[in-house]
Design a protein around this motif. Structure first.
Motif, mmCIF file in Angstrom:
data_model
loop_
_atom_site.group_PDB
_atom_site.id
_atom_site.type_symbol
_atom_site.label_atom_id
_atom_site.label_comp_id
_atom_site.label_asym_id
_atom_site.label_seq_id
_atom_site.Cartn_x
_atom_site.Cartn_y
_atom_site.Cartn_z
ATOM 1 N N TRP A 109 77.580 55.495 38.627
ATOM 2 C CA TRP A 109 79.289 55.096 38.384
ATOM 3 C C TRP A 109 79.364 54.501 36.582
ATOM 4 O O TRP A 109 80.485 54.549 36.054
ATOM 5 C CB TRP A 109 79.427 54.178 38.845
ATOM 6 C CG TRP A 109 80.253 54.772 40.620
ATOM 7 C CD1 TRP A 109 79.456 54.450 41.391
ATOM 8 C CD2 TRP A 109 80.955 55.118 40.488
ATOM 9 N NE1 TRP A 109 80.382 54.795 43.040
ATOM 10 C CE2 TRP A 109 80.828 55.288 42.185
ATOM 11 C CE3 TRP A 109 81.974 55.223 40.115
ATOM 12 C CZ2 TRP A 109 82.502 55.420 42.396
ATOM 13 C CZ3 TRP A 109 83.472 56.082 40.617
ATOM 14 C CH2 TRP A 109 83.507 56.232 42.434
ATOM 15 N N ASN A 110 77.874 54.363 36.293
ATOM 16 C CA ASN A 110 78.238 54.390 34.522
ATOM 17 C C ASN A 110 78.263 55.915 34.011
ATOM 18 O O ASN A 110 79.101 55.370 33.113
ATOM 19 C CB ASN A 110 76.648 53.976 34.159
ATOM 20 C CG ASN A 110 76.235 52.566 34.470
ATOM 21 O OD1 ASN A 110 78.179 51.423 35.010
ATOM 22 N ND2 ASN A 110 75.385 51.557 34.546
ATOM 23 N N SER A 111 78.157 56.812 34.106
ATOM 24 C CA SER A 111 78.135 58.063 34.235
ATOM 25 C C SER A 111 79.714 58.778 34.139
ATOM 26 O O SER A 111 80.445 59.048 33.556
ATOM 27 C CB SER A 111 77.484 58.576 34.830
ATOM 28 O OG SER A 111 76.001 59.183 34.675
ATOM 29 N N VAL A 112 80.312 58.658 35.756
ATOM 30 C CA VAL A 112 81.352 58.190 35.705
ATOM 31 C C VAL A 112 82.685 57.125 34.313
ATOM 32 O O VAL A 112 83.538 57.707 33.907
ATOM 33 C CB VAL A 112 82.226 57.416 36.909
ATOM 34 C CG1 VAL A 112 84.134 57.900 37.057
ATOM 35 C CG2 VAL A 112 81.798 59.061 37.921
ATOM 36 N N ARG A 113 82.440 56.023 34.144
ATOM 37 C CA ARG A 113 82.734 55.276 33.244
ATOM 38 C C ARG A 113 82.715 55.552 31.750
ATOM 39 O O ARG A 113 83.787 55.635 30.865
ATOM 40 C CB ARG A 113 82.238 53.714 33.063
ATOM 41 C CG ARG A 113 82.479 52.972 34.513
ATOM 42 C CD ARG A 113 81.903 52.108 34.484
ATOM 43 N NE ARG A 113 82.131 51.068 32.933
ATOM 44 C CZ ARG A 113 81.041 49.773 32.553
ATOM 45 N NH1 ARG A 113 80.129 49.886 33.077
ATOM 46 N NH2 ARG A 113 81.427 49.714 32.131
ATOM 47 N N ALA A 114 81.517 56.561 31.473
ATOM 48 C CA ALA A 114 80.827 56.732 30.167
ATOM 49 C C ALA A 114 81.929 57.917 29.682
ATOM 50 O O ALA A 114 82.552 58.203 28.745
ATOM 51 C CB ALA A 114 80.080 57.619 30.088
#
Length: 539
Positions: free
Chosen positions: A456-461
């Motif tokens: 989910w941090n990759s999605v936010r990035a």
């Protein structure tokens, strides 16, 4: 005051028996001792005028060595310093200022070495350097400005630098690792009138340099304090101000050279130099210890040569030959055994041994070297119990010092892997601002990872980069449903899948409904509602 006779001194083991040594001769009153030194067959007071150059009782042989150590050379003298340094330091803590100056040193010193110069000394934020070639001295100034430009492109406002460079040339005296003479004073005077972002130099440099390689123009005639004659001052013209034809096409990998303030010519010259630090680019990873060692070694060669010359007359030739053979054997063994910097740590990481790599990196501790930081970050990520927060700090520091690391796919992959933690806002912002589009492939791959925080941090990035249009949200929620233990996360995923009504979620939802009551304690019918919503679309 009367002095003891030579015979009296001789009877006590004095100068007549051991010439070339300092002696204490007692006065008649015995009130104090007067230091003496032996020259030939007489004993003279310490401050005697009988022996020219005799100071502080120094033996004559040592005086000869001192004179030999002081020599003169024609050199180009460069003074480079940070514009606005005093104002900046007023806003920094001591730790921030030390780290900022260390970064500045790592940017400048490799360029000095690559272009055949050496740093003489540091004067606060200023570096006094010497070059054999006036042309290379100016190329260093151009490379320094362009290297600072590259660094500033990826740095925060408070981390950026602005420098000025002044160059003079002439005969200077070299002694004890320092230099003296009017060219040094003149460089300091010219530096005082040089604007930030400029390279100004004296007429002596203009007459000695290769003018076809470096475009320049006269600034004017200036009078400087302590300099008897007016001095004509010149400056290096930036490509945008030059009236010369368009530059030739750049080589592969140098497409952005025209964006540099001085066209990238100095950086290209440094890369082509045999002293260049790395094939294909200047690396700022040369540590201060290495730079300083080179200077000390260079300054000591003269003294070593003199001592070896005196020793050679006393030691038999056979002993010299035997010593030379032993040294050659030792040197060959060391060359065969000494690997490239960090080579063993790289091999350990490639073989899946992060703990061994960390041990090797600790032995070669270079905490300010960006390559060392990047390798340690990779080791922290590969450990059985990874440390993504520590790895993120190291990688952000390394990429801030050396922007070229962001062109390395492995570094980008490690930077994305460090997102496997909460919170990771700082790293997400760093990736979006510094890495940009280069990080998109690694982020998209990480968005399908089973690890919740990384996913989910990759999605936010990707959302920050505006590249989230093709993200498969249903697949992400299915991963949450099947691979996350937290009931609240699985409940939120089931609810989202019911809203999306994606048929692929039907079987994962049914499997989730068959889990134990304890596992689904917080669901309260959410799974059944999601299943019913998807089945309704299939009727």
């Amino acid at each position: 005051m009367a002095l003891a006779s030579e015979s009296a001194v001789s009877r006590s083991g004095g100068p007549s028996s051991m010439p070339g040594r300092r002696w204490q001769c007692r006065s008649i009153m015995g009130a104090r001792k007067l230091p003496r030194t032996r020259h030939g067959s007489k004993c003279y007071p310490r401050n005697s005028r009988s022996i020219p150059g005799c100071i502080c009782g120094t033996p004559h042989s040592q005086l000869q060595r001192t004179k030999a150590a002081m020599r003169s050379r024609n050199l180009a003298i460069v003074l480079v310093d940070i514009a606005g340094f005093t104002e900046r330091t007023g806003r920094q803590s001591r730790e921030q200022n030390e780290a900022w100056l260390r970064r500045y040193r790592n940017l400048m010193l490799p360029l000095v070495k690559a272009l055949g110069g050496r740093r003489i000394k540091s004067i606060g934020d200023a570096y006094l350097c010497a070059f054999d070639s006036p042309t290379n001295a100016l190329f260093f100034g151009m490379a320094a400005h362009d290297r600072i430009f590259e660094f500033n492109q990826g740095a925060m406002e408070e981390e950026r630098f602005s420098i000025r460079v002044a160059v003079s040339a002439g005969e200077v005296r070299l002694q004890g690792g320092d230099i003296f003479g009017e060219p040094v004073n003149l460089a300091a005077r010219v530096e005082g009138i040089t604007p930030a972002g400029e390279i100004w130099f004296t007429e002596a440099v203009f007459l000695a340099m290769t003018r076809s390689e470096i475009p320049s123009e006269e600034v004017g005639v200036h009078e400087f304090k302590g300099i008897s004659q007016p001095v004509r001052v010149f400056r290096v013209i930036r490509p945008s101000l030059s009236q010369s034809p368009e530059p030739a096409p750049t080589a592969p990998g140098e497409e952005q050279a025209a964006a540099h303030p001085f066209g990238g010519a100095g950086l290209r010259k440094a890369r082509q130099s045999p002293l260049s630090l790395a094939a294909g680019g200047i690396s700022s990873s040369l540590s201060e210890a290495t730079a300083r060692l080179g200077e000390i070694a260079g300054n000591s060669l003269v003294h070593l040569g003199e001592r070896l010359g005196r020793l050679r007359a006393r030691v038999p030739r056979a002993a010299w030959l035997a010593g030379a053979v032993v040294l050659a054997i030792v040197a060959a063994i060391l060359l065969m055994r000494s690997p490239a910097p960090f080579a063993e740590a790289r091999r350990a990481l490639a073989n899946g041994k992060p703990e061994h790599a960390l041990t090797l990196l600790t032995r070669q501790s270079r905490p300010e070297d960006p390559i060392w930081q990047a390798l340690k970050a990779r080791a922290l990520l590969q450990k059985p119990r990874p440390d993504p927060a520590g790895a993120a700090r190291l990688l952000q520091s390394a990429c801030t010092q050396e922007a070229r690391l962001l062109a390395d796919d492995d570094v980008i992959s490690d930077l994305v892997s460090s997102l496997n933690r909460h919170p990771a806002d700082e790293t997400i912002d760093f990736i979006a601002q510094r890495a940009g589009e280069a990080a998109v492939p690694a982020l998209k791959q990480a968005a399908g990872d089973r690890r919740y925080s990384l996913r989910w941090n990759s999605v936010r990035a990707l959302k920050k980069l505006g590249r989230d249009d093709d993200i498969d949200l249903a697949a992400l929620y299915i991963l949450d449903l099947e691979h996350v233990d937290a009931c609240s996360v699985r409940k939120a995923a089931a609810k989202k899948l019911g809203e999306l009504k994606d048929p692929r979620a039907l079987e994962p939802l049914r499997r989730a409904a068959q889990r134990s009551v304890l596992d689904n304690l917080c669901m309260f019918g959410t799974l059944e509602e999601a299943i019913a919503a998807i089945e309704a679309t299939q009727r």
